[in-house]
Write a protein that holds these residues in place. Structure first.
Motif, short mmCIF file in Angstrom:
data_model
loop_
_atom_site.label_atom_id
_atom_site.label_comp_id
_atom_site.label_asym_id
_atom_site.label_seq_id
_atom_site.Cartn_x
_atom_site.Cartn_y
_atom_site.Cartn_z
N ILE A 183 0.81 -1.23 0.00
CA ILE A 183 0.00 0.00 0.00
C ILE A 183 0.84 1.27 0.00
O ILE A 183 0.36 2.32 -0.38
CB ILE A 183 -1.02 0.04 1.17
N SER A 189 0.52 4.85 -4.37
CA SER A 189 -0.08 4.85 -3.03
C SER A 189 -1.37 5.68 -3.02
O SER A 189 -2.26 5.44 -2.22
CB SER A 189 0.89 5.38 -1.99
N ASN A 192 -4.46 3.39 -3.24
CA ASN A 192 -4.83 2.73 -2.00
C ASN A 192 -5.37 3.72 -0.97
O ASN A 192 -6.30 3.42 -0.23
CB ASN A 192 -3.61 1.99 -1.43
N GLN A 196 -9.12 3.45 0.64
CA GLN A 196 -9.31 3.38 2.10
C GLN A 196 -10.30 4.44 2.58
O GLN A 196 -11.19 4.16 3.40
CB GLN A 196 -7.97 3.54 2.83
N SER A 308 -9.70 -6.12 -3.20
CA SER A 308 -9.31 -5.62 -1.87
C SER A 308 -10.46 -5.68 -0.87
O SER A 308 -10.33 -5.24 0.26
CB SER A 308 -8.78 -4.18 -1.98
#
Length: 309
Positions: A183, A189, A192, A196, A308
């Motif tokens: 991640i 990044s 990710n 999130q 994910s």
């Protein structure tokens, strides 16, 4: 056992985990050479269990170890490297691993008669592009020890080609993403981080107007490019591996909002940002490797969100 054996440095990592299955399908055996400080040991153990992959747990900085391990291999793939952000924090280690490691691998490959070496270079050798799409013959302006070592690696391959007949291809990877990526990966990044926040019902936060762009290439496509570079008739070239499409951060946010299925709008953090854009000219990859990407950013991001969950 096949007589085609690949010496593969840094093969405990994310991209290699997608390349190795393709090599096995094509009847190569693989000798992984990795110090495993960041490698995925479980995944490597799965490969070793096939009986067609072995692990040599050593460091590319040790030339004797490289020379012994490459002996008997017909091909080589050199991925072992220190990442961009780590190279800025510790230039000394970066130069040690990236520059000395490059030379150890290239010299051993040349001396041991390896038929083809594929080097993981980087789009970062261009620095800030003067125009899009970025072509292999454009001016290079690497800005960090990592980027400088990638450019130097390409030049060093040219030296071993001229002096010892080494056959090579250097792949300038653009923004690689896909399942199994850590991640904190420097260039991706943001994917990710956005996912999130969206999963938590929060909007993605974008600096500036979101004009910054990347050329996101799916690791499944990229892995096919690596194998094609190992087998191409033409060689001794830097080759862009991207999609040719620059996807802005604002567009990426919209794609991911739709993929996650939440009802939010991005929040724009109004401040001055350096608007960096990336898009690869992939004409050479098509012509030399017979390669082109098949997975669109929309498809790839949707799959990433699904995987994910």
């Amino acid at each position: 056992m096949s007589d085609k054996k690949v010496f593969f440095t840094g093969a405990g990592g994310f991209i290699a985990s997608h390349v190795i299955p393709l090599l096995l399908e094509k009847d190569y055996t693989v000798r992984i050479f990795d110090n495993m400080t960041r490698g995925n040991r479980d995944r490597v153990n799965e490969f070793v269990a096939t009986g067609k992959v072995e692990l040599v747990e050593k460091d590319v900085r040790y030339g004797v170890g490289v020379r012994e391990a490459i002996r008997g291999c017909t091909h080589a793939i050199h991925f072992a490297t220190v990442s961009i952000n780590k190279s800025v924090a510790d230039p000394g280690e970066s130069i040690d691993i990236n520059m000395v490691g490059n030379n150890n691998v290239f010299a051993a490959a040349a001396d041991e008669g390896v038929e083809r070496l594929v080097f993981a270079s980087s789009a970062s050798v261009y620095g800030e592009p003067e125009k899009l799409p970025m072509h292999e013959d454009d001016k290079l302006n690497p800005l960090t020890p990592y980027c400088i070592s990638k450019r130097a690696g390409e030049d060093l391959l040219g030296f071993y080609e001229r002096t010892k007949g080494l056959s090579w291809n250097a792949l300038r990877f653009f923004n690689v993403y896909g399942p199994g990526q850590k991640i904190e990966a420097y260039y991706t990044s943001v994917i990710n981080h956005f996912i999130q926040r969206l999963r938590a019902g929060q909007p993605p936060i974008i600096d500036g107007a979101g004009d910054q762009s990347m050329d996101f290439v799916h690791v499944t496509d990229l892995a096919k490019g690596v194998v094609a570079a190992l087998e191409s008739e033409q060689a001794n070239l830097p080759i862009n591996i991207g999609t040719g499409i620059d996807t802005s951060i604002a567009t990426l946010a919209k794609i991911l909002i739709e993929a996650v299925g939440v009802d939010v709008e991005p929040v724009f953090n109004k401040r001055d940002v350096l608007v960096s854009r990336r898009a690869a000219d992939i004409t050479r990859a098509r012509e030399v490797l017979g390669w082109e990407p098949t997975i669109t950013v929309e498809e790839g991001m949707r799959a990433l969100v699904r995987d994910s969950e």
